[in-house]
Each structure stands twice: as C-alpha cells, then as structure tokens.
Scaffold this motif. Structure first.
Motif, PDB file in Angstrom:
ATOM      1  N   TYR A 116       0.814  -1.215   0.000  1.00  0.00           N
ATOM      2  CA  TYR A 116       0.000   0.000   0.000  1.00  0.00           C
ATOM      3  C   TYR A 116       0.851   1.270   0.000  1.00  0.00           C
ATOM      4  O   TYR A 116       0.315   2.371  -0.126  1.00  0.00           O
ATOM      5  CB  TYR A 116      -0.940   0.003   1.214  1.00  0.00           C
ATOM      6  N   LEU A 117       2.157   1.108   0.176  1.00  0.00           N
ATOM      7  CA  LEU A 117       3.067   2.242   0.094  1.00  0.00           C
ATOM      8  C   LEU A 117       3.368   2.545  -1.365  1.00  0.00           C
ATOM      9  O   LEU A 117       3.406   1.641  -2.197  1.00  0.00           O
ATOM     10  CB  LEU A 117       4.371   1.944   0.840  1.00  0.00           C
ATOM     11  N   GLN A 118       3.571   3.803  -1.687  1.00  0.00           N
ATOM     12  CA  GLN A 118       3.773   4.207  -3.064  1.00  0.00           C
ATOM     13  C   GLN A 118       4.750   5.381  -3.108  1.00  0.00           C
ATOM     14  O   GLN A 118       5.266   5.809  -2.073  1.00  0.00           O
ATOM     15  CB  GLN A 118       2.445   4.604  -3.700  1.00  0.00           C
ATOM     16  N   LYS A 119       5.025   5.862  -4.284  1.00  0.00           N
ATOM     17  CA  LYS A 119       5.915   7.002  -4.418  1.00  0.00           C
ATOM     18  C   LYS A 119       5.408   8.165  -3.572  1.00  0.00           C
ATOM     19  O   LYS A 119       4.242   8.559  -3.661  1.00  0.00           O
ATOM     20  CB  LYS A 119       5.999   7.439  -5.888  1.00  0.00           C
ATOM     21  N   GLY A 120       6.287   8.674  -2.732  1.00  0.00           N
ATOM     22  CA  GLY A 120       5.909   9.764  -1.836  1.00  0.00           C
ATOM     23  C   GLY A 120       5.568   9.328  -0.432  1.00  0.00           C
ATOM     24  O   GLY A 120       5.434  10.177   0.463  1.00  0.00           O
ATOM     25  N   ARG A 211      10.826  15.177   1.885  1.00  0.00           N
ATOM     26  CA  ARG A 211      11.243  16.061   0.796  1.00  0.00           C
ATOM     27  C   ARG A 211      12.733  16.370   0.881  1.00  0.00           C
ATOM     28  O   ARG A 211      13.353  16.753  -0.117  1.00  0.00           O
ATOM     29  CB  ARG A 211      10.443  17.363   0.845  1.00  0.00           C
ATOM     30  N   TYR A 212      13.302  16.200   2.068  1.00  0.00           N
ATOM     31  CA  TYR A 212      14.685  16.613   2.300  1.00  0.00           C
ATOM     32  C   TYR A 212      15.619  15.466   2.696  1.00  0.00           C
ATOM     33  O   TYR A 212      16.838  15.595   2.547  1.00  0.00           O
ATOM     34  CB  TYR A 212      14.728  17.669   3.413  1.00  0.00           C
ATOM     35  N   TYR A 213      15.048  14.372   3.213  1.00  0.00           N
ATOM     36  CA  TYR A 213      15.871  13.291   3.750  1.00  0.00           C
ATOM     37  C   TYR A 213      15.385  11.933   3.248  1.00  0.00           C
ATOM     38  O   TYR A 213      14.186  11.722   3.061  1.00  0.00           O
ATOM     39  CB  TYR A 213      15.810  13.271   5.283  1.00  0.00           C
ATOM     40  N   ASN A 214      16.316  11.008   3.090  1.00  0.00           N
ATOM     41  CA  ASN A 214      16.013   9.594   2.880  1.00  0.00           C
ATOM     42  C   ASN A 214      17.177   8.771   3.391  1.00  0.00           C
ATOM     43  O   ASN A 214      18.333   9.057   3.095  1.00  0.00           O
ATOM     44  CB  ASN A 214      15.757   9.283   1.403  1.00  0.00           C
ATOM     45  N   GLY A 215      16.857   7.765   4.197  1.00  0.00           N
ATOM     46  CA  GLY A 215      17.892   6.921   4.762  1.00  0.00           C
ATOM     47  C   GLY A 215      18.734   7.622   5.806  1.00  0.00           C
ATOM     48  O   GLY A 215      19.876   7.245   6.049  1.00  0.00           O
ATOM     49  N   LYS A 216      18.167   8.634   6.445  1.00  0.00           N
ATOM     50  CA  LYS A 216      18.925   9.445   7.387  1.00  0.00           C
ATOM     51  C   LYS A 216      18.444   9.232   8.829  1.00  0.00           C
ATOM     52  O   LYS A 216      17.316   8.832   9.072  1.00  0.00           O
ATOM     53  CB  LYS A 216      18.820  10.925   7.027  1.00  0.00           C
TER      54      LYS A 216
END
Length: 225
Positions: A116-120, A211-216
């Motif tokens: 159910y997770l998607q882009k964004g 919007r600013y972070y991923n994997g952080k």
C-alpha cells in the motif's frame, strides 16, 4: 488528507501523534495493545488492538488495509518496549522480548504495509539517542539501546532497497521526553520536552521530512539522557 499508521498509541508520544494528525484532518490507524479512551469516537481515527510482538497479530492490520485503505501515505513506528536490568541478569528471553517489539515489529508491520506504500510515502521510525553509535550510553539498557541501534540500520537498508519506488525511510533518534517510559528508565528525571511538543515535531517531520531526507538518522535531543 493522508492515511497514516501509528504504533504505540496507548499513551505518551503515540497518543499525542494520533490526536494531532487527526486534528489536522488526516486519517489515522492507531495500533496498540490497549486502546485508550481518548481515541474512541474520533471520526478520523480507527483503532486496532495489536500486539506487535506476535507476528500473526499483524494479520488484523493486513485485513484492515485490504478492506479499507487503498494506500498508506506514512507510517510512524513509535511503539517501544523497555527493559531496565543489569546486563548480567538479562537473559536471551529478555533480549528476544524487547527485539520482538522494537525490531521485528517494525520489520513485520513495514512488510504488511508495503503493498500500500507508493511514491511519496514516508516511513518514520522512532529510535533513541541510546541507539546512536558513539552516543552517551546508560547502564541497564543493553537490550533496549541495542534494539534501537538495530532499527537505525534496518531503516538505512530499506531506504536503499526501495528508493527506486520512491518510498522514503528515515529515523528520529529521540533524547529525553517526559513520558511514562522515560520515568521507567530514569526515575525522578524531569525531561525538558513534553510528549505533546515532541509529537508536534514528529507530525511535521512525517508530513514534510521526506522532501529533504532519505535513509537518514536525525538526532532530536537537547539534553542527556
């Protein structure tokens, strides 16, 4: 209006998160072993009694998502189990009990929600300063703090694995917040931040931080502990 799953909603930060997201008009699936009276009757909040330590119990979440929601916009893995005990007295069973909630519960719920997770979509895991490598550590928290370190690495790995799908994973490593759990770990200590104030920060980060972070891993702490 976003669809947001929150765990550990029976008290403290999790309870505040559910109420604050709902007040902002978002739909909340509140997951905890005990359903608090404060969440009942809120049109934006659905509650499920789920024990994250029991993998089969997560079928309740899978059934709810397949029947009710077409997508999940965010997950806040807030639930946590704490043990304060000298390491020499901490058994394998003790470690397993803590890890079943703090690590396996995060992994299993994420897996259930993945279709159910998607882009964004944004998956936020609440860790602890005690799980940060090189941070100040406290005696008696070997099972808890090591489990919080484990979910940091797990989130970093998932961010890499699902980056092409546009699903974002981040961790907030919290310092002291005035909650019942803090009182269990540090009796008598008065934290500088309330559960409601920290929940406000987490709400804002959940809605905009991807919007600013991923994997952080963001260290959210103004004091020791």
């Amino acid at each position: 209006m976003k669809n947001i799953i929150i765990t550990g909603t029976s008290r403290g930060i999790g309870l505040e998160l559910a109420l604050q997201f709902a007040t902002k008009g978002h739909r909340v699936l509140a997951i905890s072993r005990t359903i608090p009276q404060a969440l009942l009757g809120n049109e934006n909040i659905s509650c499920l009694s789920v024990d994250l330590a029991v993998e089969s119990d997560l079928q309740k979440v899978a059934d709810y998502l397949s029947a009710t929601w077409k997508q999940v916009d965010a997950i806040v893995h807030n639930a946590g189990s704490l043990l304060l005990k000298p390491f020499f007295e901490t058994s394998q069973a003790d470690f397993e009990s803590i890890y079943k909630v703090n690590v396996f519960g995060v992994a299993n719920l994420t897996r259930v929600a993945l279709p159910y997770l998607q882009k964004g979509s944004h998956v936020v895991t609440i860790s602890s300063m005690g799980g940060i490598q090189g941070s100040l550590k406290f005696a008696g928290l070997s099972a808890y703090s090591s489990s919080k370190g484990a979910v940091i690495t797990l989130s970093e790995l998932l961010a890499e694995e699902y980056k092409e799908q546009g699903i974002t994973f981040n961790v907030l490593a919290l310092g002291a917040v005035q909650t019942e759990m803090l009182a269990e770990a540090f009796p008598g200590y008065q934290a500088p931040i309330s559960a409601a104030d920290m929940a406000q920060y987490i709400v804002d980060f959940t809605l905009t931080g991807n919007r600013y972070y991923n994997g952080k891993v963001l260290q959210v702490s103004s004091s020791n502990p």
